[in-house]
Design a protein around this motif. Structure first.
Motif, short mmCIF file in Angstrom:
data_model
loop_
_atom_site.label_atom_id
_atom_site.label_comp_id
_atom_site.label_asym_id
_atom_site.label_seq_id
_atom_site.Cartn_x
_atom_site.Cartn_y
_atom_site.Cartn_z
N VAL A 37 -98.95 -16.97 -47.46
CA VAL A 37 -99.42 -16.14 -46.35
C VAL A 37 -98.41 -15.06 -46.01
N SER A 38 -97.11 -15.41 -46.00
CA SER A 38 -96.08 -14.44 -45.63
C SER A 38 -95.97 -13.31 -46.66
N LEU A 39 -96.11 -13.62 -47.94
CA LEU A 39 -96.06 -12.57 -48.97
C LEU A 39 -97.21 -11.59 -48.80
N PHE A 40 -98.37 -12.10 -48.43
CA PHE A 40 -99.53 -11.22 -48.24
C PHE A 40 -99.34 -10.30 -47.05
N ILE A 41 -98.88 -10.85 -45.92
CA ILE A 41 -98.71 -10.05 -44.70
C ILE A 41 -97.57 -9.05 -44.86
N ALA A 42 -96.50 -9.45 -45.54
CA ALA A 42 -95.33 -8.57 -45.68
C ALA A 42 -95.58 -7.42 -46.64
N ASP A 43 -96.54 -7.53 -47.51
CA ASP A 43 -96.85 -6.46 -48.46
C ASP A 43 -97.77 -5.45 -47.78
N ILE A 44 -97.22 -4.29 -47.39
CA ILE A 44 -98.01 -3.35 -46.61
C ILE A 44 -99.12 -2.70 -47.43
N SER A 45 -99.10 -2.84 -48.76
CA SER A 45 -100.21 -2.31 -49.55
C SER A 45 -101.50 -3.08 -49.27
N HIS A 46 -101.39 -4.27 -48.67
CA HIS A 46 -102.58 -5.05 -48.32
C HIS A 46 -103.12 -4.69 -46.93
#
Length: 247
Positions: A37-46
């Protein structure tokens, strides 16, 4: 919560003004490990996938593997509510104990003036994300989203409506990451459920994954304070996250 802001006068001097500001907090459970979950939220391209108000976001300067400067352009068009703003902000992500903390705060840099035709909004102290294992499980994450935002030039009732929808981003992220799970409730169904509980109807087993907290409630202010404290503790010893960012 009262905040102090610096505003420029027409003659170029500055004045400090105190303004009442609300912190909006959304909280939900996502049935996936914290790291995912943290990798998804931290990636601003998402971000364009879960922030329905976003027009564009760009990284202005990479400061380290865990913090950067960015500019965000967003547009709100909902019924009679229509406005556009931009914001330049500093963001930092780190691990604090068993939590993942991501904080954001506006910065005033003459090098990056407002986009022509747009008013510059402010992301205020207390904004960001806190992710932690839910109920001791390594496979389920409790996600807290705090939005402390001044869009400038808008009445409080409009800001409240926009920010209540903004914190529903947790619901959108959950649906993107775990599409096989039952869909999260809409803001309208969540409010209806809360009203029915007050009347003695419903049960805790029907609680939604997203809970809205009163923007002026004491617990929202306490959560923002804890969020700031976690961010301060992280400065200086944040391990690299190896996160991906889109320009």
């Amino acid at each position: 919560m009262a905040v102090c802001l610096r505003e420029k006068r027409r003659n170029g001097s500055e004045k400090v003004v105190s303004r009442q500001s609300s912190v909006f907090m959304g909280r939900g459970v996502i049935e996936l490990p914290l790291e995912e979950v943290s990798l998804f939220i931290a990636d601003i391209s998402h971000r364009e996938q879960w922030d329905k108000h976003l027009v564009n976001i760009e990284v202005l300067q990479e400061l380290s593997s865990t913090d950067f400067l960015a500019r965000m352009h967003y547009r709100v068009r909902k019924c009679v509510i229509r406005f556009e703003r931009d914001a330049v902000y500093y963001e930092r992500a780190c691990h604090v104990d068993d939590k993942f903390v991501m904080t954001a705060l506006s910065v005033d840099l003459p090098k990056y003036p407002p986009i022509p035709g747009l008013m510059r909004a402010q992301i205020l102290s207390g904004s960001g994300w806190v992710l932690e294992p839910y109920d001791g499980s390594s496979h389920t994450t409790l996600v807290t989203y705090l939005a402390h935002f001044d869009p400038k030039g808008l009445p409080t009732i409009v800001v409240n409506q926009v920010m209540q929808r903004q914190i529903m981003a947790i619901s959108c992220i959950r649906d993107l990451l775990a599409p096989s799970l039952p869909p999260s409730p809409s803001p309208q169904s969540t409010r209806r459920l809360k009203k029915s509980k007050k009347r003695g109807k419903g049960s805790t087993s029907s609680l939604p994954h997203i809970q809205f907290l009163d923007s002026n409630a004491e617990n929202s202010g306490e959560a923002a304070a804890r969020h700031d404290e976690d961010g301060e503790r992280a400065v200086g010893h944040a391990p690299p996250l190896g996160r991906r960012r889109g320009a």
